[in-house]
Design a protein around this motif. Structure first.
Motif, PDB file in Angstrom:
ATOM      1  N   LYS A 182       0.831  -1.214   0.000  1.00  0.00           N
ATOM      2  CA  LYS A 182       0.000   0.000   0.000  1.00  0.00           C
ATOM      3  C   LYS A 182       0.866   1.264   0.000  1.00  0.00           C
ATOM      4  N   GLY A 222      -4.236  10.136  -0.775  1.00  0.00           N
ATOM      5  CA  GLY A 222      -4.808  11.180   0.076  1.00  0.00           C
ATOM      6  C   GLY A 222      -6.265  11.426  -0.249  1.00  0.00           C
ATOM      7  N   LYS A 223      -6.634  12.693  -0.514  1.00  0.00           N
ATOM      8  CA  LYS A 223      -8.048  13.017  -0.773  1.00  0.00           C
ATOM      9  C   LYS A 223      -8.580  12.375  -2.062  1.00  0.00           C
ATOM     10  N   GLY A 225      -8.284   9.258  -2.725  1.00  0.00           N
ATOM     11  CA  GLY A 225      -8.671   7.873  -2.452  1.00  0.00           C
ATOM     12  C   GLY A 225      -7.597   6.846  -2.722  1.00  0.00           C
ATOM     13  N   ILE A 226      -8.007   5.721  -3.295  1.00  0.00           N
ATOM     14  CA  ILE A 226      -7.079   4.597  -3.496  1.00  0.00           C
ATOM     15  C   ILE A 226      -7.314   3.976  -4.869  1.00  0.00           C
ATOM     16  N   LEU A 242     -14.103  16.175   2.460  1.00  0.00           N
ATOM     17  CA  LEU A 242     -14.208  16.225   3.924  1.00  0.00           C
ATOM     18  C   LEU A 242     -13.447  17.407   4.503  1.00  0.00           C
ATOM     19  N   GLY A 249      -1.800   8.674  10.519  1.00  0.00           N
ATOM     20  CA  GLY A 249      -2.367   7.322  10.666  1.00  0.00           C
ATOM     21  C   GLY A 249      -3.407   6.967   9.623  1.00  0.00           C
ATOM     22  N   ALA A 250      -3.618   7.849   8.626  1.00  0.00           N
ATOM     23  CA  ALA A 250      -4.651   7.571   7.613  1.00  0.00           C
ATOM     24  C   ALA A 250      -4.291   6.326   6.797  1.00  0.00           C
ATOM     25  N   ASP A 252      -2.300   3.812   7.575  1.00  0.00           N
ATOM     26  CA  ASP A 252      -2.365   2.603   8.399  1.00  0.00           C
ATOM     27  C   ASP A 252      -3.827   2.193   8.609  1.00  0.00           C
ATOM     28  N   SER A 254      -6.221   2.742   6.481  1.00  0.00           N
ATOM     29  CA  SER A 254      -6.672   2.139   5.216  1.00  0.00           C
ATOM     30  C   SER A 254      -6.273   0.666   5.148  1.00  0.00           C
ATOM     31  N   VAL A 276     -10.801   2.966   1.957  1.00  0.00           N
ATOM     32  CA  VAL A 276     -10.952   4.423   1.782  1.00  0.00           C
ATOM     33  C   VAL A 276     -11.750   5.016   2.948  1.00  0.00           C
ATOM     34  N   SER A 280     -10.192   7.723   5.543  1.00  0.00           N
ATOM     35  CA  SER A 280     -10.838   9.049   5.602  1.00  0.00           C
ATOM     36  C   SER A 280     -11.433   9.301   6.981  1.00  0.00           C
ATOM     37  N   THR A 283      -8.953  10.735   9.288  1.00  0.00           N
ATOM     38  CA  THR A 283      -8.583  12.145   9.059  1.00  0.00           C
ATOM     39  C   THR A 283      -9.548  13.105   9.761  1.00  0.00           C
TER      40      THR A 283
HETATM   41  N1  LIG Z   1      -7.413  14.951   2.704  1.00  0.00           N
HETATM   42  C1  LIG Z   1      -8.099  13.798   2.734  1.00  0.00           C
HETATM   43  N2  LIG Z   1      -9.445  13.755   2.506  1.00  0.00           N
HETATM   44  C2  LIG Z   1     -10.129  12.612   2.538  1.00  0.00           C
HETATM   45  N3  LIG Z   1      -9.565  11.420   2.759  1.00  0.00           N
HETATM   46  C3  LIG Z   1      -8.237  11.379   2.999  1.00  0.00           C
HETATM   47  C4  LIG Z   1      -7.427  12.560   2.997  1.00  0.00           C
HETATM   48  N4  LIG Z   1      -6.127  12.196   3.272  1.00  0.00           N
HETATM   49  C5  LIG Z   1      -6.148  10.853   3.438  1.00  0.00           C
HETATM   50  N5  LIG Z   1      -7.394  10.357   3.254  1.00  0.00           N
HETATM   51  C6  LIG Z   1      -7.844   8.959   3.300  1.00  0.00           C
HETATM   52  O1  LIG Z   1      -6.853   8.131   3.889  1.00  0.00           O
HETATM   53  C7  LIG Z   1      -6.308   7.237   2.908  1.00  0.00           C
HETATM   54  C8  LIG Z   1      -4.824   7.056   3.114  1.00  0.00           C
HETATM   55  O2  LIG Z   1      -4.214   8.318   3.098  1.00  0.00           O
HETATM   56  P1  LIG Z   1      -2.782   8.634   2.469  1.00  0.00           P
HETATM   57  O3  LIG Z   1      -2.783   8.357   1.020  1.00  0.00           O
HETATM   58  O4  LIG Z   1      -2.470  10.015   2.902  1.00  0.00           O
HETATM   59  O5  LIG Z   1      -1.886   7.532   3.195  1.00  0.00           O
HETATM   60  P2  LIG Z   1      -0.364   7.594   3.698  1.00  0.00           P
HETATM   61  O6  LIG Z   1       0.362   8.671   2.960  1.00  0.00           O
HETATM   62  O7  LIG Z   1       0.162   6.228   3.628  1.00  0.00           O
HETATM   63  O8  LIG Z   1      -0.576   7.997   5.214  1.00  0.00           O
HETATM   64  P3  LIG Z   1       0.327   7.657   6.505  1.00  0.00           P
HETATM   65  O9  LIG Z   1       0.900   8.979   6.879  1.00  0.00           O
HETATM   66  O10 LIG Z   1      -0.653   7.172   7.524  1.00  0.00           O
HETATM   67  O11 LIG Z   1       1.343   6.640   6.131  1.00  0.00           O
HETATM   68  C9  LIG Z   1      -6.690   7.852   1.568  1.00  0.00           C
HETATM   69  O12 LIG Z   1      -6.756   6.877   0.574  1.00  0.00           O
HETATM   70  C10 LIG Z   1      -8.039   8.459   1.888  1.00  0.00           C
HETATM   71  O13 LIG Z   1      -9.054   7.477   1.904  1.00  0.00           O
END
Ligand SMILES: Nc1ncnc2c1ncn2[C@@H]1O[C@H](COP(=O)(O)OP(=O)(O)OP(=O)(O)O)[C@@H](O)[C@H]1O
Ligand SMILES: [Mg+2]
Length: 308
Positions: A182, A222-223, A225-226, A242, A249-250, A252, A254, A276, A280, A283
């Protein structure tokens, strides 16, 4: 049983000051301690969702005992290897007047070979692991091949292996075919050696990794999605827009959301939606707080999936 592995956890000590005065005494207004670690966060969210799991890894010294005590209090199960050196403590300073955050990240302890052997014995002796989630960085001095060894052992026990790490450690271990990875946009960019800007870029890069033997590549954006890529399926799931409080921790969350759904016997499409929704949901929570199942369920129906 589901296991998470955090080899480089940290006791996060967060302190609040009015302001940071240089060359003067700063009085602490409030402080909190948190058992930090990416695998530990996956364990927490799984615990929140009612999924039995055990956090594995290394802890040592007073900070290690603190981590264990904090997790006992939260109800999170663990079976850490006790090491002779002290677990690191990270300092997070929040200034109330100026609303700044200063993070001082500590170097981790040295893990001598005999302590590594103890961890490997533990992993060799795991009974019927269904999922093994390997998260985060390695303590200094440990080589990427250690994750490869864990992947091999877990796969030989028919576990599904999830790897969530970065840089050379991720790149090296993709060759050892974890079942699921991931990466976020930046981590994926570093793996393929070019910038991932668009959804198409993410799909193309994820397909390359899938062809190397990783069954499911989840690219978190991030915003945005995936993106999900497996041999026959490409999907993109997008969260609703949102008012985000913080994204700690977003990713983790997911990972935990995806595993929760698979543990429940749901389809990959549903698991992607849960991934997702759970990321989310985290966050929307302040500080280090992570999503609960209720939080994720509130968002789940607002996540849109399209097949590409
Ligand atoms: N700004 C946002 N708005 C809505 N959802 C978000 C946002 N940021 C993160 N998410 C949600 O959290 C999921 C994972 O976020 P992100 O891609 O930032 O992971 P990451 O960079 O691995 O985070 P981490 O810092 O926990 O390792 C996204 O796929 C989304 O569903
Ligand atoms: Mg991440």
């Amino acid at each position: 049983m589901i296991y998470t592995i955090t080899l480089n956890p940290a006791l996060d000590r967060t302190i609040w000051l009015d302001e940071l005065k240089i060359d003067d005494t700063n009085r602490i207004i409030k402080e909190e301690k948190y058992a930090g670690g990416k695998g530990i966060d996956v364990s927490r969210v799984l615990f929140n969702f009612g999924v039995p799991n055990i956090a594995l890894g290394f802890v040592g010294g007073f900070a290690g005992l603190e981590i264990e005590g904090l997790l006992i209090n939260e109800g999170v199960n663990f079976d850490f290897i006790k090491i002779s050196e002290e677990t690191r403590t990270n300092i997070v300073i929040n200034t109330i007047k100026t609303n700044n955050q200063i993070i001082i990240s500590a170097k981790g302890p040295n893990i001598p070979p005999f302590e590594l052997t103890k961890l490997m014995e533990k992993i060799n002796n795991l009974e019927n692991p269904s999922y093994v989630v390997i998260s985060g960085s390695l303590p200094e001095g440990l080589k990427p091949a250690i994750y490869a060894k864990i992947i091999d052992i877990a796969k030989a026990k028919s576990a599904t292996v999830v790897l969530d790490t970065d840089g050379d450690v991720l790149k090296f271990n993709i060759n050892h075919k974890p079942d699921i990875i991931k990466p976020n946009r930046h981590e994926l960019s570093r793996v393929v050696g070019r910038e991932i800007k668009t959804i198409d870029d993410a799909v193309i890069a994820a397909k390359e990794i899938n062809r190397m033997g990783v069954k499911i590549v989840l690219v978190s954006l991030g915003k945005d999605g995936i993106v999900y890529v497996s041999q026959n399926t490409v999907m993109h799931a997008i969260p609703p827009s949102l008012k985000v409080i913080n994204t700690i921790g977003a990713g983790d969350s997911s990972v935990a959301g995806f595993i929760y759904a698979k543990y429940m016997g749901f389809s990959d499409e549903e698991a992607l939606v849960y991934a997702v929704a759970t990321g989310s949901a985290t966050t929307l929570k302040p500080g280090t707080a992570l999503a609960t199942l209720e939080d994720a369920l509130r968002l789940k129906d607002k996540v849109k999936v399209r097949y590409l």
